[in-house]
Design an enzyme around this catalytic site. Structure first.
Site, short mmCIF file in Angstrom:
data_model
loop_
_atom_site.label_atom_id
_atom_site.label_comp_id
_atom_site.label_asym_id
_atom_site.label_seq_id
_atom_site.Cartn_x
_atom_site.Cartn_y
_atom_site.Cartn_z
N GLY A 277 0.78 -1.23 0.00
CA GLY A 277 0.00 0.00 0.00
C GLY A 277 0.81 1.27 0.00
N GLU A 319 4.51 -6.46 0.79
CA GLU A 319 3.93 -6.76 -0.53
C GLU A 319 3.68 -5.49 -1.34
OE1 GLU A 319 0.42 -8.77 0.64
OE2 GLU A 319 1.45 -10.59 1.27
N PRO A 320 4.72 -4.80 -1.79
CA PRO A 320 4.51 -3.63 -2.64
C PRO A 320 4.09 -4.04 -4.05
CG PRO A 320 6.86 -4.08 -2.44
CD PRO A 320 6.15 -5.06 -1.54
N GLY A 321 3.17 -3.32 -4.62
CA GLY A 321 2.75 -3.57 -6.01
C GLY A 321 2.71 -2.27 -6.77
N ARG A 322 1.73 -1.42 -6.46
CA ARG A 322 1.58 -0.12 -7.10
C ARG A 322 2.88 0.67 -7.06
NH1 ARG A 322 -3.08 3.29 -6.53
NH2 ARG A 322 -3.73 1.89 -4.87
N ARG A 367 -10.07 3.72 -12.78
CA ARG A 367 -9.87 4.32 -11.46
C ARG A 367 -10.44 5.74 -11.32
NH1 ARG A 367 -5.49 5.36 -9.40
NH2 ARG A 367 -5.97 4.75 -7.25
N TYR A 371 -12.88 5.55 -8.30
CA TYR A 371 -12.37 6.14 -7.07
C TYR A 371 -12.26 7.67 -7.11
CZ TYR A 371 -10.45 1.38 -6.44
OH TYR A 371 -10.27 0.04 -6.33
N CYS A 398 -19.73 5.50 -24.05
CA CYS A 398 -21.06 6.09 -23.97
C CYS A 398 -21.44 6.30 -22.50
CB CYS A 398 -22.06 5.18 -24.68
SG CYS A 398 -23.66 5.96 -24.95
N TYR A 428 -2.89 -1.10 -12.09
CA TYR A 428 -4.35 -1.20 -12.11
C TYR A 428 -5.02 -0.73 -13.39
CZ TYR A 428 -3.52 -2.25 -7.27
OH TYR A 428 -3.04 -2.83 -6.12
#
Length: 473
Positions: A277, A319-322, A367, A371, A398, A428
């Site tokens: 995160g 657990e880094p991802g982004r 996103r 978000y 549309c 993402y």
């Protein structure tokens, strides 16, 4: 600059034409204004691969993976324990991306049978693969166990029993961690804050009705099942976190639970996972969390709490991802319709907003619609001396909510045919992409060393029709 914020890793901040955050590390403007990534110009990328296209800076991805591995290894070695870093594949997972992560010394965390299949196809050592998810199927668990997976993160009491039964039926012992919720609320949006009580993930560390906490009940259940081996306790407090204090608070809760379990059963779990995160920069002027600063503070917090509790230090995983893939990616579009729209403000005044339509939209980046996420865009195929104007970048779907970038200043001469890039879309975009309005999903292209190659090819209309049973009649 805050001690927790940093510029991009391993890049000369004075490099000619370098853009800096939120662009990939190798992104720079050539003398004629064209953007290049990995030494490849965007005009060449568009000519070779078309638009829209996801473009990954391979060198940046690798540098960020190394930065996390090195920072956490050094920080926790300084307090007397070891670490593991798992790349959170949900951010973006292809066979090549999984291999890059493994080659840089990271494991891979998966959240479905499909992600697990990609990690296995990539040749990631299976002992360094994890399986997450709040509603795993027995088939997914069976596949993981048959492959020899390194860990399964169980998310509920029912799942403890299911995994135990699947393992027992195969005559194996399943290595599991129990995911807990610590009550720490962190992240950029309610939907991505994952450690508060009223949500679907994990088991609360707080007692219920005077009895054991759900997390303790799950830990005890794992200890009691001979077909399960309790590796540790897992916590993930959210995404896009820019204040590391939440990690320290969550670590205390998890380590306290670990000590309580040892006091009741004599079982002191070997590992604690503090999740991921870590926030990134999405807009100019923002900066990402510095892995070194965060690692140092979290390591000291873990050591202090264990000292207070009188328990040995656990092995710690993250657990880094982004934070690895997000800044390494851009999405490249071609501009279509450009439309000035008169807007009336709340005070009654009027202004003009330029609506700039591109050849993708919410199908390749959901996103902003989901978000309200903010992104930055620039015209990248040429230079412009035109005065900047207030613009909104929109897609071709549309839907009135089909917004790619809510507000950005673009050159007033932006026109059809221009190449436009949106920064920090490595995470993402592709993994949450859809075929809404039957648009085909863009390719994933890696750029490095002055060359590009396709990691995931562009979908075609034939691909879409191949799934339609009546189209084959």
């Amino acid at each position: 600059m805050s001690a927790y914020l940093t510029e991009q890793p391993g890049v000369d901040p004075g490099a000619a034409g370098r853009l800096g955050e939120p662009w990939p590390a190798t992104a720079r403007r050539r003398d004629d204004g064209e953007l290049e990534v990995g030494g490849v110009g965007v005009r060449e990328l568009a000519a070779q691969h078309g638009t829209p296209a996801y473009v990954l800076d391979e060198a940046d991805f690798r540098a960020r993976a190394r930065a996390y591995r090195t920072a956490f290894a050094e920080a926790f070695a300084a307090v007397g324990t070891e670490t593991d870093v798992y790349y959170a594949g949900k951010a973006l997972l292809t066979v090549a991306v999984a291999r890059w992560a493994a080659e840089e010394g990271l494991g891979v965390d998966t959240a479905s049978g499909g992600e697990l299949a990609v990690a296995l196809r990539a040749g990631v050592p299976v002992a360094e693969v994890g399986l997450h998810g709040n509603n795993k199927s027995a088939a997914e668990v069976a596949t993981a166990l048959e492959a020899g997976i390194g860990r399964i993160i169980v998310d509920s009491l029912a799942e403890v029993e299911m995994v135990a039964d699947v393992a027992a039926a195969r005559g194996v012992v399943a290595p599991v961690m129990v995911r807990v919720t610590t009550g720490v609320h962190a992240g950029g949006h309610e939907y991505i804050s994952t450690a508060h009580e009223d949500q679907k993930f994990g088991l609360s560390v707080n007692p219920v009705d005077g009895g054991d906490a759900p997390a303790m009940r799950a830990l005890l259940a794992v200890v009691e099942r001979p077909s399960l081996r309790l590796l540790g306790i897992h916590s993930h407090i959210g995404s896009q976190i820019l204040d590391p204090a939440g990690f320290e608070v969550a670590a205390r809760a998890v380590l306290t639970l670990r000590a309580e379990l040892a006091g009741r059963t004599g079982v002191l779990v070997e590992e604690v996972d503090l999740g991921g995160g870590y926030g990134i920069a999405y807009l100019p002027g923002e900066a990402a969390l510095d892995p070194r600063a965060v690692a140092g503070d979290v390591a000291r917090a873990v050591a202090d709490v264990c000292r207070e509790l009188g328990t040995p230090l656990p092995r710690v995983s993250i657990e880094p991802g982004r934070s690895i893939v997000g800044p390494a990616g851009i999405t490249l579009y071609t501009v279509g319709t450009v439309k000035p729209v008169a807007v009336t403000a709340q005070d009654g005044s009027t202004f003009t907003r330029l609506y700039v339509s591109v050849d993708g939209g919410m199908s390749d980046n959901i996103r902003p619609a989901l978000y309200g996420a903010q992104y930055h865009a620039e015209v990248v195929g040429r230079a412009s001396d035109a005065a900047p104007v207030l613009a909104r970048v929109v897609g071709k779907h549309c839907e009135s909510g089909d917004i790619v970038v809510h507000e950005v200043r673009l050159p007033g001469d932006v026109r059809a045919g221009d190449l436009l890039a949106v920064a920090a879309t490595g995470a993402y975009g592709r993994s949450m992409a859809s075929n809404y309005n039957l648009l085909t999903r863009p390719p994933v292209v890696a750029a490095t060393g002055g060359a590009s190659r396709v990691l995931v090819r562009r979908e075609t209309v034939d691909d879409l029709l191949a799934l339609d049973a009546d189209a084959q009649a």
